[in-house]
Scaffold this motif. Structure first.
Motif, PDB file in Angstrom:
ATOM      1  N   GLY A 139      11.352  -5.893   1.462  1.00 40.28           N
ATOM      2  CA  GLY A 139      12.714  -5.875   0.946  1.00 40.28           C
ATOM      3  C   GLY A 139      12.907  -4.756  -0.065  1.00 40.28           C
ATOM      4  N   VAL A 140      11.867  -4.532  -0.870  1.00 41.11           N
ATOM      5  CA  VAL A 140      11.928  -3.454  -1.862  1.00 41.11           C
ATOM      6  C   VAL A 140      12.020  -2.097  -1.176  1.00 41.11           C
ATOM      7  CG1 VAL A 140      10.586  -2.273  -3.623  1.00 41.11           C
ATOM      8  CG2 VAL A 140      10.843  -4.735  -3.721  1.00 41.11           C
ATOM      9  N   GLU A 152       7.592  -0.882  -8.843  1.00 43.72           N
ATOM     10  CA  GLU A 152       6.560  -1.672  -9.522  1.00 43.72           C
ATOM     11  C   GLU A 152       6.695  -3.155  -9.163  1.00 43.72           C
ATOM     12  OE1 GLU A 152       3.241  -1.964 -11.118  1.00 43.72           O
ATOM     13  OE2 GLU A 152       4.197   0.003 -11.204  1.00 43.72           O
ATOM     14  N   PHE A 153       7.960  -3.586  -9.084  1.00 44.98           N
ATOM     15  CA  PHE A 153       8.221  -4.982  -8.692  1.00 44.98           C
ATOM     16  C   PHE A 153       7.693  -5.261  -7.279  1.00 44.98           C
ATOM     17  CE2 PHE A 153      11.050  -7.958  -6.431  1.00 44.98           C
ATOM     18  CZ  PHE A 153      10.786  -9.102  -7.160  1.00 44.98           C
ATOM     19  N   LEU A 156      14.274   3.163 -10.757  1.00 45.68           N
ATOM     20  CA  LEU A 156      13.657   2.974  -9.447  1.00 45.68           C
ATOM     21  C   LEU A 156      12.165   2.713  -9.555  1.00 45.68           C
ATOM     22  CD1 LEU A 156      15.181   5.409  -6.822  1.00 45.68           C
ATOM     23  CD2 LEU A 156      15.605   2.999  -7.154  1.00 45.68           C
ATOM     24  N   SER A 157      11.540   3.281 -10.583  1.00 51.57           N
ATOM     25  CA  SER A 157      10.097   3.057 -10.733  1.00 51.57           C
ATOM     26  C   SER A 157       9.817   1.579 -11.023  1.00 51.57           C
ATOM     27  CB  SER A 157       9.510   3.949 -11.825  1.00 51.57           C
ATOM     28  OG  SER A 157      10.258   3.831 -12.992  1.00 51.57           O
ATOM     29  N   LYS A 166       0.833  -1.200   0.000  1.00 48.98           N
ATOM     30  CA  LYS A 166       0.000   0.000   0.000  1.00 48.98           C
ATOM     31  C   LYS A 166       0.873   1.257   0.000  1.00 48.98           C
ATOM     32  CE  LYS A 166      -4.340   0.676   2.460  1.00 48.98           C
ATOM     33  NZ  LYS A 166      -4.897   0.433   3.798  1.00 48.98           N
ATOM     34  N   TRP A 167       1.900   1.206   0.850  1.00 51.89           N
ATOM     35  CA  TRP A 167       2.766   2.374   0.981  1.00 51.89           C
ATOM     36  C   TRP A 167       3.548   2.615  -0.303  1.00 51.89           C
ATOM     37  CZ3 TRP A 167       8.178   3.251   1.424  1.00 51.89           C
ATOM     38  CH2 TRP A 167       8.506   4.543   1.843  1.00 51.89           C
ATOM     39  N   LEU A 168       4.007   1.520  -0.941  1.00 55.05           N
ATOM     40  CA  LEU A 168       4.756   1.682  -2.197  1.00 55.05           C
ATOM     41  C   LEU A 168       3.879   2.326  -3.267  1.00 55.05           C
ATOM     42  CD1 LEU A 168       6.791  -1.623  -2.450  1.00 55.05           C
ATOM     43  CD2 LEU A 168       7.695   0.663  -2.259  1.00 55.05           C
TER      44      LEU A 168
END
Lengths: 228, 385
Positions: free
Chosen positions: B227-228, B216-217, B211-212, B173-175
């Motif tokens: 981890g991301v 997205e990953f 970074l996008s 959610k935060w990402l």
């Protein structure tokens, strides 16, 4: 404190009901004590009419109650409505519900305000207090049915009632109708809807009033049992 | 060793870093249509001491991106008022003026907002986020840390660090939120990963990827979201140190990280301390002193932790560990409204048709009842008209 509570719950109620012994509780204050006038505008009006002031000038005054305040946000009808919402003496909760209701009314009305075209916007009333007063007035019934038995048969007789009773019925209907919805929705949300509807002369409370009036109309033939 | 790295950093940064100077630009003649309590200016960088105790409006596109993570009351206010108007107050203006004058070649400055509940710490942050977005910072905004620890949807053992616990759903959610608010920054800044990240045997993020793509990953692969986040913060720190971008770390309720207990349960159904949750170390490292070209703006709040409830001051709320981590920092107090601000905000409510006929006596009563506390005032004005 425990004894006091015991007294209130068990003994006091039985004493009050037990009228056969002609034993009755009286107020602490004798009848010559007048009720306090706590609203500032009422006091100022009193000063302008000097004759009334002279009447009051030497009579003893009861102390003001805790819910009497000179604040401009205080309103007698709203105070009454809060007390009707209240259950088990939880006034804080009742006040919270009513505050939330007024907030919801404001939000709904503001949405309506922004959704209408600008030239019609002035007609929309945004004040929750005005809407509430209108709703209570619209729901007030004129007649009600009372069971009167004549010759062994009970008749539903339409009778007029006094203002206080009518106002109580109208407010209580609004609350009861809102509570009918159950726990699926919050009481404050439903109450807001009902009040807005009643102010427009629509909705379930108004229907209830009309139903009662219709029944009174149908039982018109029994009306004379009121005095015969 | 430390001094060597530091001097290296500063040399690297000096090449590209430019110190921004406040230009005393002449103000335009104010429009006659605008009421006295508003400012037509919507760029937070331009707001200065003259604009205090007036209301500026955040543009609707930025409001829409911030909307999902604002407080409940503020969200309601925005929906009812059909705009997000924020009172320009001293703390945010002060921090913006500091940010304008900061020497970004040095290690990051930390600002801590503190104050009693409902004084407007979170609302002040909104203005700073807007500033960050406008100034093309990469904004790492963590809205209310306690939501991660208080209401954990799913706590699983981290696949990357076996002794720690992941909160994948909140992380995803935060990402998404970070991607949303940094849309412009991500497309313009062209940030690349500097090293290879191995998530599992098949899933590898190579060095040189944008970074996008990394974010997205994280959104796609729920399992590695935490981890991301770790990788993202590290990459941003490195990119900022290399003067590719500037990063603004904004964390609301920072002292939740330094508290002793959370509501997250491990496999033995016991509550775990925040150190055992994988994002804690990430965000603690994001406010460390070992990077530059950035700033950290944090708030501390009594409500954010469970064990410290006696005082509102940052030293107490952060605890010994948190204080040692953050020291030196600049504490900034967010106080209740002053009398002018109080009048402005009532005027704003009147303008938005929230209240209407309140006399001077009523205003005085509201002032005394709420003690000019912003939240209390809002709560008291709710049933009135």
């Amino acid at each position: 404190m425990f004894i006091g509570r015991k007294f209130n719950s068990l003994i006091l109620s039985s004493l009050r009901c037990n009228l056969e012994n002609s034993f009755q509780f009286y107020s602490v204050f004798p009848p010559n004590y007048i009720k306090p006038i706590y609203k500032k505008d009422e006091q100022e009006a009193l000063y302008q009419e000097e004759t009334e002031l002279k009447q009051f000038s030497h009579s003893p005054v009861q102390p003001a109650k805790t819910n009497n305040t000179c604040s401009e946000f205080h309103d007698e009808l709203i105070r009454k409505f809060t007390n009707y919402i209240m259950r088990k003496g939880d006034k804080k909760m009742a006040r919270k519900i009513l505050d939330e209701t007024f907030e919801n009314i404001k939000i709904k009305k503001l949405n309506e305000y922004y959704n209408t075209p600008p030239e019609y916007r002035e007609n929309i009333i945004l004040d929750p207090k005005v809407i509430f007063y209108q709703a209570v007035e619209n729901c007030t019934p004129v007649l009600e049915l009372q069971k009167i038995s004549r010759g062994g048969i009970a008749y539903q007789v339409p009778i007029p009632m006094n203002e206080n009773r009518a106002q109580f019925l109208s407010m209580n209907w609004i609350i009861r109708t809102a509570q009918n919805k159950g726990n699926a929705e919050k009481l404050s949300d439903v109450l807001a809807k009902e009040i807005i509807d009643a102010a427009k002369n629509q909705g379930r409370v108004i229907k209830k009033k009309y139903d009662l009036h219709k029944q009174c109309e149908a039982n018109r033939a029994y009306a004379h049992y009121r005095w015969l | 060793m430390m001094s060597y790295t530091y001097s290296l950093f500063s040399r690297m940064c000096l090449r590209n870093g430019r110190r921004t100077i406040i230009t005393a630009a002449t103000k335009d003649v104010p429009d006659t249509n605008i009421p006295w309590f508003r400012i037509s200016e919507s760029n937070p960088a331009e707001l200065d001491e003259n604009c205090l105790t007036r209301i500026y409006t955040i543009p609707s596109d930025i409001t829409a991106s911030l909307m999902s993570n604002m407080t409940l009351e503020l969200r309601k206010q925005t929906e009812v008022f059909r705009e997000l108007g924020i009172l320009v107050r001293r703390p945010s203006v002060e921090i913006i003026s500091y940010l304008e004058q900061t020497d970004f070649t040095k290690s990051i400055n930390k600002y801590i907002l503190y104050g009693i509940q409902g004084a407007g710490k979170t609302t002040s942050l909104l203005q700073l986020i807007h500033y960050g977005i406008v100034k093309r910072y990469f904004v790492l905004h963590l809205p209310w840390v306690q939501t991660w620890f208080r209401y954990p949807r799913d706590a699983v053992v981290s696949p990357l660090e076996p002794d720690k616990i992941d909160l994948p759903e909140s992380a995803t959610k935060w990402l998404k939120y970070i991607k949303e608010i940094n849309k412009v920054a991500l497309s313009q800044l062209d940030l690349k990963t500097t090293k290879e990240y191995t998530w599992s045997q098949r899933e590898i993020t190579k060095s040189g990827e944008s970074l996008s793509n990394l974010i997205e990953f994280g959104i796609q692969r729920n399992k590695f979201a935490c981890g991301v986040i770790n990788a993202l913060v590290d990459e941003l720190k490195m990119a900022s140190t290399a003067a590719k971008c500037r990063t603004l770390v904004i964390i609301d309720g920072f002292n939740a990280f330094t508290s002793s207990i959370t509501h997250v349960k491990d496999e033995n159904h016991a509550y775990v301390p925040p150190e055992r949750i994988s994002i804690t170390s990430t965000f603690l490292s994001s406010v460390d002193y070992n990077w530059c070209n950035g700033a950290a703006i944090l708030t501390v709040d009594k409500k954010a932790n469970k064990d410290r409830k006696d005082s509102d001051y940052p030293t107490y709320l952060l605890g010994k560990k948190g204080f040692e981590l953050l020291d030196p920092f600049l504490p900034i107090c967010v106080e209740n409204y002053s009398l002018d601000e109080f009048k402005t905000i009532l005027e704003y409510y009147k303008d938005r048709k929230w209240i209407k006929n309140i006399s001077d006596k009523g205003q005085r009563e509201l002032e005394l009842l709420s003690n000019k506390n912003p939240y209390q005032l809002w709560a008291l004005c709710k049933p009135l008209y």
